[in-house]
Design a protein around this motif. Structure first.
Motif, PDB file in Angstrom:
ATOM      1  N   UNK A  64       6.663   6.957   0.526  1.00 40.49           N
ATOM      2  CA  UNK A  64       7.896   6.175   0.398  1.00 40.49           C
ATOM      3  C   UNK A  64       8.687   6.286   1.695  1.00 40.49           C
ATOM      4  N   UNK A  65       8.784   7.498   2.245  1.00 36.76           N
ATOM      5  CA  UNK A  65       9.464   7.685   3.531  1.00 36.76           C
ATOM      6  C   UNK A  65       8.801   6.905   4.651  1.00 36.76           C
ATOM      7  N   UNK A  66       7.469   6.911   4.676  1.00 32.76           N
ATOM      8  CA  UNK A  66       6.737   6.135   5.685  1.00 32.76           C
ATOM      9  C   UNK A  66       7.064   4.652   5.537  1.00 32.76           C
ATOM     10  N   UNK A  67       7.114   4.189   4.307  1.00 36.47           N
ATOM     11  CA  UNK A  67       7.458   2.790   4.061  1.00 36.47           C
ATOM     12  C   UNK A  67       8.828   2.433   4.610  1.00 36.47           C
ATOM     13  N   UNK A  68       9.818   3.317   4.406  1.00 39.54           N
ATOM     14  CA  UNK A  68      11.167   3.037   4.927  1.00 39.54           C
ATOM     15  C   UNK A  68      11.178   3.049   6.453  1.00 39.54           C
ATOM     16  N   UNK A  69      10.396   3.924   7.066  1.00 41.91           N
ATOM     17  CA  UNK A  69      10.334   3.924   8.531  1.00 41.91           C
ATOM     18  C   UNK A  69       9.629   2.678   9.060  1.00 41.91           C
ATOM     19  N   UNK A  70       8.581   2.238   8.371  1.00 44.84           N
ATOM     20  CA  UNK A  70       7.928   0.991   8.755  1.00 44.84           C
ATOM     21  C   UNK A  70       8.912  -0.177   8.650  1.00 44.84           C
ATOM     22  N   UNK A  71       9.711  -0.157   7.592  1.00 44.87           N
ATOM     23  CA  UNK A  71      10.702  -1.222   7.420  1.00 44.87           C
ATOM     24  C   UNK A  71      11.760  -1.173   8.520  1.00 44.87           C
ATOM     25  N   UNK A  72      12.087   0.017   8.987  1.00 45.88           N
ATOM     26  CA  UNK A  72      13.025   0.149  10.114  1.00 45.88           C
ATOM     27  C   UNK A  72      12.486  -0.600  11.326  1.00 45.88           C
ATOM     28  N   UNK A  73      11.220  -0.366  11.649  1.00 48.53           N
ATOM     29  CA  UNK A  73      10.610  -1.070  12.777  1.00 48.53           C
ATOM     30  C   UNK A  73      10.589  -2.570  12.566  1.00 48.53           C
ATOM     31  N   UNK A  74      10.300  -2.986  11.351  1.00 49.59           N
ATOM     32  CA  UNK A  74      10.261  -4.417  11.034  1.00 49.59           C
ATOM     33  C   UNK A  74      11.653  -5.039  11.176  1.00 49.59           C
ATOM     34  N   UNK A  75      12.669  -4.281  10.734  1.00 44.14           N
ATOM     35  CA  UNK A  75      14.054  -4.748  10.903  1.00 44.14           C
ATOM     36  C   UNK A  75      14.385  -4.939  12.372  1.00 44.14           C
TER      37      UNK A  75
ATOM     38  N   UNK B 164       0.831  -1.200   0.000  1.00 44.75           N
ATOM     39  CA  UNK B 164       0.000   0.000   0.000  1.00 44.75           C
ATOM     40  C   UNK B 164       0.874   1.261   0.000  1.00 44.75           C
ATOM     41  N   UNK B 165       1.904   1.272   0.842  1.00 43.49           N
ATOM     42  CA  UNK B 165       2.814   2.433   0.871  1.00 43.49           C
ATOM     43  C   UNK B 165       3.484   2.622  -0.488  1.00 43.49           C
TER      44      UNK B 165
ATOM     45  N   UNK C 293      17.986   6.793   7.135  1.00 44.55           N
ATOM     46  CA  UNK C 293      18.746   7.723   6.293  1.00 44.55           C
ATOM     47  C   UNK C 293      17.998   7.913   4.975  1.00 44.55           C
ATOM     48  N   UNK C 294      17.554   6.808   4.407  1.00 42.71           N
ATOM     49  CA  UNK C 294      16.804   6.871   3.151  1.00 42.71           C
ATOM     50  C   UNK C 294      15.463   7.561   3.379  1.00 42.71           C
ATOM     51  N   UNK C 295      14.806   7.254   4.495  1.00 42.65           N
ATOM     52  CA  UNK C 295      13.513   7.873   4.797  1.00 42.65           C
ATOM     53  C   UNK C 295      13.646   9.386   4.916  1.00 42.65           C
ATOM     54  N   UNK C 296      14.682   9.853   5.593  1.00 40.93           N
ATOM     55  CA  UNK C 296      14.886  11.303   5.737  1.00 40.93           C
ATOM     56  C   UNK C 296      15.021  11.964   4.373  1.00 40.93           C
ATOM     57  N   UNK C 297      15.751  11.315   3.484  1.00 41.71           N
ATOM     58  CA  UNK C 297      15.908  11.837   2.127  1.00 41.71           C
ATOM     59  C   UNK C 297      14.554  11.879   1.417  1.00 41.71           C
ATOM     60  N   UNK C 298      13.752  10.835   1.602  1.00 48.09           N
ATOM     61  CA  UNK C 298      12.422  10.799   0.976  1.00 48.09           C
ATOM     62  C   UNK C 298      11.540  11.923   1.502  1.00 48.09           C
ATOM     63  N   UNK C 299      11.592  12.165   2.814  1.00 47.29           N
ATOM     64  CA  UNK C 299      10.783  13.237   3.395  1.00 47.29           C
ATOM     65  C   UNK C 299      11.242  14.617   2.914  1.00 47.29           C
ATOM     66  N   UNK C 300      12.477  14.706   2.419  1.00 48.29           N
ATOM     67  CA  UNK C 300      12.941  15.977   1.854  1.00 48.29           C
ATOM     68  C   UNK C 300      12.489  16.139   0.407  1.00 48.29           C
ATOM     69  N   UNK C 301      11.741  15.173  -0.095  1.00 46.94           N
ATOM     70  CA  UNK C 301      11.240  15.247  -1.457  1.00 46.94           C
ATOM     71  C   UNK C 301      12.068  14.458  -2.445  1.00 46.94           C
ATOM     72  N   UNK C 302      13.023  13.663  -1.964  1.00 43.40           N
ATOM     73  CA  UNK C 302      13.838  12.844  -2.846  1.00 43.40           C
ATOM     74  C   UNK C 302      14.666  13.642  -3.825  1.00 43.40           C
TER      75      UNK C 302
END
Length: 141
Positions: A71-82, A59-60, A109-118
């Protein structure tokens, strides 16, 4: 395990993604989030929850086709899953015991970049330069 290496991997990912022009960069990253969501499916050790997590990440990824925020939310969710896998499941790389922890350090790190608009690396530098110029006090004679 060193924290520096996963951070460097995240920064390397950002640098490589900068080579892809928009809007293809955003769409490609949405596909990467979908892939990350399925990374533990072949033996993550959390049973049916692996499928539920994959559905959430799908969905993300779908929403990420049009939104860097998702996309940033997805990377943060994956962080928790990791982190969950590091503590209670199996590592993302079966022969590397701390690979899930490394992934949990890299993903924000990737999520922060995504939240900056990639933005591309040059775009990020340009935005920072414009901000610093705007913050400088102006002197008048």
């Amino acid at each position: 395990m060193s924290v520096v290496v996963p951070i460097m991997i995240g920064l390397g990912y950002v640098a490589l993604m900068s080579l892809i022009r928009e809007p293809h960069r955003r769409r490609f990253n949405a596909i990467m989030v979908a892939g990350a969501g399925a990374a533990y499916l072949s033996g993550g050790g959390l049973g049916p929850w692996e499928f539920a997590f994959t559905a959430v990440m799908t969905y993300c990824a779908y929403r990420g086709l049009e939104s860097w925020t998702f996309i940033g939310i997805g990377w943060l969710l994956h962080t928790g899953w990791d982190l969950l896998h590091h503590l209670h499941g199996n590592p993302i790389i079966p022969f590397a015991e701390h690979s899930s922890l490394g992934c949990a350090i890299c993903d924000p790190v990737i999520a922060a970049w995504c939240f900056s608009g990639g933005l591309s690396v040059t775009g990020l530098l340009r935005a920072r330069l414009v901000r610093s110029r705007a913050e400088r006090p102006t002197t008048q004679p």
